[in-house]
Design a protein around this motif. Structure first.
Motif, mmCIF file in Angstrom:
data_model
loop_
_atom_site.group_PDB
_atom_site.id
_atom_site.type_symbol
_atom_site.label_atom_id
_atom_site.label_comp_id
_atom_site.label_asym_id
_atom_site.label_seq_id
_atom_site.Cartn_x
_atom_site.Cartn_y
_atom_site.Cartn_z
ATOM 1 N N LEU A 19 -2.460 3.577 -3.116
ATOM 2 C CA LEU A 19 -1.250 3.403 -2.318
ATOM 3 C C LEU A 19 -1.465 2.337 -1.241
ATOM 4 C CD1 LEU A 19 1.631 4.421 -1.893
ATOM 5 C CD2 LEU A 19 0.701 6.189 -0.401
ATOM 6 N N LEU A 23 1.257 -0.515 -1.359
ATOM 7 C CA LEU A 23 2.325 -0.411 -0.357
ATOM 8 C C LEU A 23 2.643 -1.732 0.353
ATOM 9 C CD1 LEU A 23 4.281 1.713 0.717
ATOM 10 C CD2 LEU A 23 2.585 2.287 2.458
ATOM 11 N N PRO A 39 1.740 -1.503 6.799
ATOM 12 C CA PRO A 39 1.791 -0.654 5.610
ATOM 13 C C PRO A 39 0.457 -0.056 5.179
ATOM 14 C CG PRO A 39 2.031 -2.959 5.007
ATOM 15 C CD PRO A 39 2.064 -2.889 6.507
#
Length: 179
Positions: A19, A23, A39
């Motif tokens: 992630l 992201l 992020p």
């Protein structure tokens, strides 16, 4: 700790690392906004809360360096190097404080705020060292701009999103008290 729990944390850690790599693509199309939303911080903070401080520290340290080496962003020196120390502090402090503080909603915010504060101080120290090694200086105004002023949207996003997600994990009993 049971083998199943260790395997479970390892899988979750890998997912948080993935992630962290993906992201920034959502916000990276507009670099001015993307960097302001921070992020990479979200999966690292969540990893600290969900998997514990050692895993949060590891994902925080590896994510910016791995992303830099794989994708060229952020630049390795000084950005990714300093972010590695900053995010390692985020993940470690979030996980440690979540484990040590009472399991009540206000303490989720306390753990998060402390992680954000210490992480930003670590970033400032790392930047001062890196800039000193390269023959430059890192001023207090540069620290204030980089750690606070330019990061306000990301700080607000983290304060709104992270506690909600942690409470959701708690409500679904995904987060259990750690021994």
């Amino acid at each position: 700790m049971k083998v199943q729990t260790k395997l479970h944390k390892l899988i979750l850690t890998a997912l948080f690392l993935a992630l962290a790599l993906v992201l920034p693509f959502l916000t990276g199309q507009i670099p001015e906004i993307g960097s302001m939303l921070c992020p990479l911080h979200i999966p690292v903070l969540l990893c600290g809360f969900v998997c514990g401080w050692p895993w949060g520290l590891a994902v925080g340290f590896v994510a910016p360096l791995f992303r830099s080496l794989l994708l060229g962003m952020p630049p390795v020196f000084p950005t990714a190097v300093c972010m590695a120390f900053e995010l390692a502090a985020y993940g470690a402090v979030a996980g440690l404080m979540y484990r040590l503080l009472p399991r009540k909603k206000p303490f989720i915010y306390c753990a998060l705020l402390l992680a954000m504060l210490i992480g930003r101080l670590v970033w400032g120290l790392a930047m001062a060292v890196c800039m000193g090694l390269s023959g430059s200086t890192f001023t207090l105004s540069a620290f204030a701009a980089g750690a606070v002023l330019n990061a306000v949207p990301g700080i607000l996003l983290q304060l709104a999103l992270i506690p909600l997600l942690v409470m959701l994990f708690e409500k679904t009993r995904y987060l259990r008290p750690q021994a």
